[in-house]
Scaffold this motif. Structure first.
Motif, short mmCIF file in Angstrom:
data_model
loop_
_atom_site.label_atom_id
_atom_site.label_comp_id
_atom_site.label_asym_id
_atom_site.label_seq_id
_atom_site.Cartn_x
_atom_site.Cartn_y
_atom_site.Cartn_z
N VAL A 234 45.47 37.34 41.81
CA VAL A 234 46.12 36.51 40.79
C VAL A 234 47.56 36.95 40.59
O VAL A 234 47.84 38.15 40.49
CB VAL A 234 45.37 36.61 39.44
N GLY A 235 48.47 36.00 40.51
CA GLY A 235 49.86 36.33 40.21
C GLY A 235 50.78 35.16 40.45
O GLY A 235 50.36 33.99 40.45
N TYR A 236 52.06 35.48 40.63
CA TYR A 236 53.05 34.48 41.01
C TYR A 236 53.25 34.54 42.52
O TYR A 236 53.09 35.60 43.14
CB TYR A 236 54.39 34.78 40.33
N TYR B 253 47.32 41.37 39.46
CA TYR B 253 45.92 41.44 39.03
C TYR B 253 44.97 41.12 40.19
O TYR B 253 45.22 40.19 40.98
CB TYR B 253 45.63 40.43 37.92
N LEU B 254 43.90 41.89 40.26
CA LEU B 254 42.73 41.52 41.04
C LEU B 254 41.60 41.32 40.05
O LEU B 254 41.33 42.19 39.21
CB LEU B 254 42.35 42.62 42.04
N ILE B 255 40.95 40.18 40.12
CA ILE B 255 39.77 39.95 39.29
C ILE B 255 38.56 40.00 40.22
O ILE B 255 38.38 39.10 41.05
CB ILE B 255 39.84 38.61 38.55
N VAL B 256 37.79 41.04 40.10
CA VAL B 256 36.60 41.20 40.93
C VAL B 256 35.41 40.61 40.18
O VAL B 256 35.09 41.05 39.07
CB VAL B 256 36.35 42.67 41.28
N ILE B 257 34.78 39.62 40.78
CA ILE B 257 33.71 38.88 40.13
C ILE B 257 32.37 39.39 40.66
O ILE B 257 32.14 39.44 41.87
CB ILE B 257 33.86 37.37 40.39
N PHE B 258 31.52 39.79 39.74
CA PHE B 258 30.20 40.28 40.09
C PHE B 258 29.13 39.30 39.61
O PHE B 258 29.24 38.75 38.52
CB PHE B 258 29.93 41.65 39.45
N ALA B 259 28.13 39.10 40.44
CA ALA B 259 26.96 38.29 40.07
C ALA B 259 25.85 39.22 39.64
O ALA B 259 25.48 40.14 40.38
CB ALA B 259 26.51 37.43 41.25
#
Length: 222
Positions: free
Chosen positions: A198-200, A124-130
């Motif tokens: 995100v991951g192991y 997973y990549l969690i791309v966070i936007f403001a």
């Protein structure tokens, strides 16, 4: 503007001091084991864990309760590949000519470079936007307040929730990051804040041996 409706505080429960101290120390010991990882396994991660971590992030306080964040969870291989290619292009420019000498010297002990395979390897990549502003039901612009502070707090809660669930993370901030808007189809009113990998950890993952500042170096009691 009407005042917000107030309700009794029913979620707070005062704890005995011994319980407070025990919980605080247990959480400290848990968080001291959190490490930033750069070598990830491709092993799948339960999606519900990620969803609940995002729900935890969304409990963060925010300016005027605007909640000025949006999380794009990327697990599609082609999309991750596009993000990696664009990020590595920016990173090559950074390491070759944009970064000042002092910054490169500070990064040297960590062995980082422009190669970012974790952007494809991790599940997973969690791309966070403001969200610099929002739109109301009529499509009118609504200003958001304390955006950086609010999104930063939410990101911290997200990292903590993922660690608590048994996962590892890496904060990745190629600069500039506007390519993420195009790849992920996000509007211009949203500014990429960071990419959370995100991951192991991979079986052969290695991390630098680090020390943290003592309490008397980071805090003052008056």
């Amino acid at each position: 503007m009407s005042k917000p409706q107030l309700e009794p505080l029913t979620t707070f429960r005062r704890l005995p001091e011994r319980v407070m101290r025990r919980r605080a120390r247990a959480f400290l010991e848990r968080m001291k084991r959190r490490r930033t990882v750069r070598q990830f396994s491709s092993e799948p991660v339960p999606r519900q864990v990620v969803e609940d971590a995002l729900r935890t992030a969304a409990t963060a306080p925010s300016g005027a309760n605007r909640q000025p964040w949006h999380f794009v969870v990327v697990e599609d291989a082609d999309t991750k590949r596009r993000i990696r290619r664009a990020a590595e292009k920016e990173e090559r420019d950074f390491y070759e000519w944009r970064a000042p000498k002092e910054w490169l010297e500070a990064l040297e002990p960590f062995g980082t470079d422009d190669c970012k395979p974790f952007l494809e390897t991790a599940p997973y990549l969690i791309v966070i936007f403001a969200q610099l502003h929002d739109l109301d039901q009529q499509g009118e612009v609504v200003k958001n307040y304390y955006v950086n502070e609010s999104v930063g707090i939410a990101t911290g809660l997200l990292i903590t929730a993922l660690h608590q669930a048994g996962l590892v993370t890496l904060t990745h901030t190629p600069s500039p990051m506007r390519f993420l808007n195009e790849i992920l189809g996000r509007p211009k009113r949203e500014r990429p804040y960071l990419v959370l990998v995100v991951g192991y950890p991979a079986d052969d993952a290695r991390v630098p041996r680090l020390s943290k500042k003592d309490l008397d170096e980071i805090a003052t009691f008056l």
